[in-house]
Design an enzyme around this catalytic site. Structure first.
Site, PDB file in Angstrom:
ATOM      1  N   LYS A 178       0.898  -1.474   0.034  1.00 22.65           N
ATOM      2  CA  LYS A 178      -0.294   0.013   0.023  1.00 22.65           C
ATOM      3  C   LYS A 178       0.930   1.106  -0.027  1.00 22.65           C
ATOM      4  O   LYS A 178       1.683   1.423   0.878  1.00 22.65           O
ATOM      5  CB  LYS A 178      -0.850   0.164   1.111  1.00 22.65           C
ATOM      6  CG  LYS A 178      -2.048   0.792   1.172  1.00 22.65           C
ATOM      7  CD  LYS A 178      -2.901   0.491   2.376  1.00 22.65           C
ATOM      8  CE  LYS A 178      -4.358   1.291   2.342  1.00 22.65           C
ATOM      9  NZ  LYS A 178      -4.919   1.262   3.809  1.00 22.65           N
TER      10      LYS A 178
HETATM   11  O1  G3P Z   1      -9.326   2.435   4.512  1.00 24.11           O
HETATM   12  C1  G3P Z   1      -8.906   3.724   4.938  1.00 24.11           C
HETATM   13  C2  G3P Z   1      -9.473   3.977   6.348  1.00 24.11           C
HETATM   14  O2  G3P Z   1      -8.871   3.168   7.161  1.00 24.11           O
HETATM   15  C3  G3P Z   1      -9.712   5.199   6.787  1.00 24.11           C
HETATM   16  O3  G3P Z   1     -10.826   5.154   7.398  1.00 24.11           O
HETATM   17  O4  G3P Z   1     -12.602   6.159   9.039  1.00 24.11           O
HETATM   18  O5  G3P Z   1     -10.150   6.692   9.345  1.00 24.11           O
HETATM   19  O6  G3P Z   1     -11.349   7.338   7.609  1.00 24.11           O
HETATM   20  P1  G3P Z   1     -11.283   6.533   8.201  1.00 24.11           P
END
Ligand code: G3P
Length: 218
Positions: free
Chosen positions: A87
């Site tokens: 990634k």
């Molecule tokens: O896959 C990306 C993710 O982990 C981010 O999620 O909820 O932190 O915006 P969030």
């Protein structure tokens, strides 16, 4: 649409996998830290533990932000297990690193994507997956699902192979909306996946079936 779970929590990964609907896992440095997984050696071992639970792609994020550092780290991550996907952040050196890994046959996931322009660049570099962050766009009053639909249109126009991995999915409706606009993959928390199960008429109907069975089989 493939279902990935967005967590580094092994119990949640096991639970989703046991449901028989899990296609892969995504993690990031914040999710690792949330589980108290710190230090390079522990983090690498944790990726292997995840790969030993799920038979599917597991995204492991590089920390380096320069080309040479990303290559070194990414090659090390890719050597951990055949299902590891490297990634890489959407930055200039990241695009160059994606091209390097693509040419070597190593899968990549381009992360921190917030625009159609970024999506085009990642596809040109041959990224396996593209991760537009739906929830974080919603957080700044921009419709994250609209971006998924826009990228779907562009990728279909040119038959790009890059798979749209809708990330930062926060809740059950996001999953349904991602399916409506044609995301190839969604990654979200276990709660968002389990939310798909719920309907009050299912619960009422099941109660009635069981009650009627009980009446007839006294
Ligand atoms: O896959 C990306 C993710 O982990 C981010 O999620 O909820 O932190 O915006 P969030």
């Amino acid at each position: 649409m493939k279902f990935f779970i967005d967590t580094a929590n092994l119990d949640e990964i096991r639970e989703a996998n046991d449901m028989g609907i899990l296609d892969g896992v995504t993690t990031n440095p914040s999710l690792m830290a949330k589980e108290g997984i710190t230090g390079a050696d522990r983090i690498l071992k944790h990726y292997v533990d995840i790969c030993n639970i799920v038979d599917g792609d597991v995204s492991a994020e590089v920390i380096a932000t320069d080309y040479a550092g990303m290559i070194k780290e990414g090659e090390n991550l890719a050597s951990l297990h055949p299902n590891i996907v490297v990634k890489i952040p959407m930055i200039k050196d990241g695009i160059k690193a994606i091209r390097y890994f693509t040419d070597k046959g190593i899968k990549t996931n381009c992360t921190l994507v917030f625009s159609a322009g970024q999506a085009i660049l990642a596809a040109k570099a041959g990224a396996t997956y593209l991760s537009p962050f739906v929830g974080r766009l919603d957080d700044v009053s921009t419709n994250g699902i609209d971006l998924i639909a826009q990228i779907r249109l562009i990728y279909d126009n040119y038959m790009f192979d890059t798979q749209i991995l809708a990330a930062s999915v926060r809740h059950t409706m996001h999953i349904i909306q991602c399916a409506e606009v044609g995301a190839d993959v969604m990654t979200g928390p276990l709660s968002s996946i389990k939310g798909l199960l719920n309907h009050p008429l299912t619960d009422i109907g099941l109660q009635k079936f069981l009650a009627d069975y009980a009446k007839g089989n006294k």
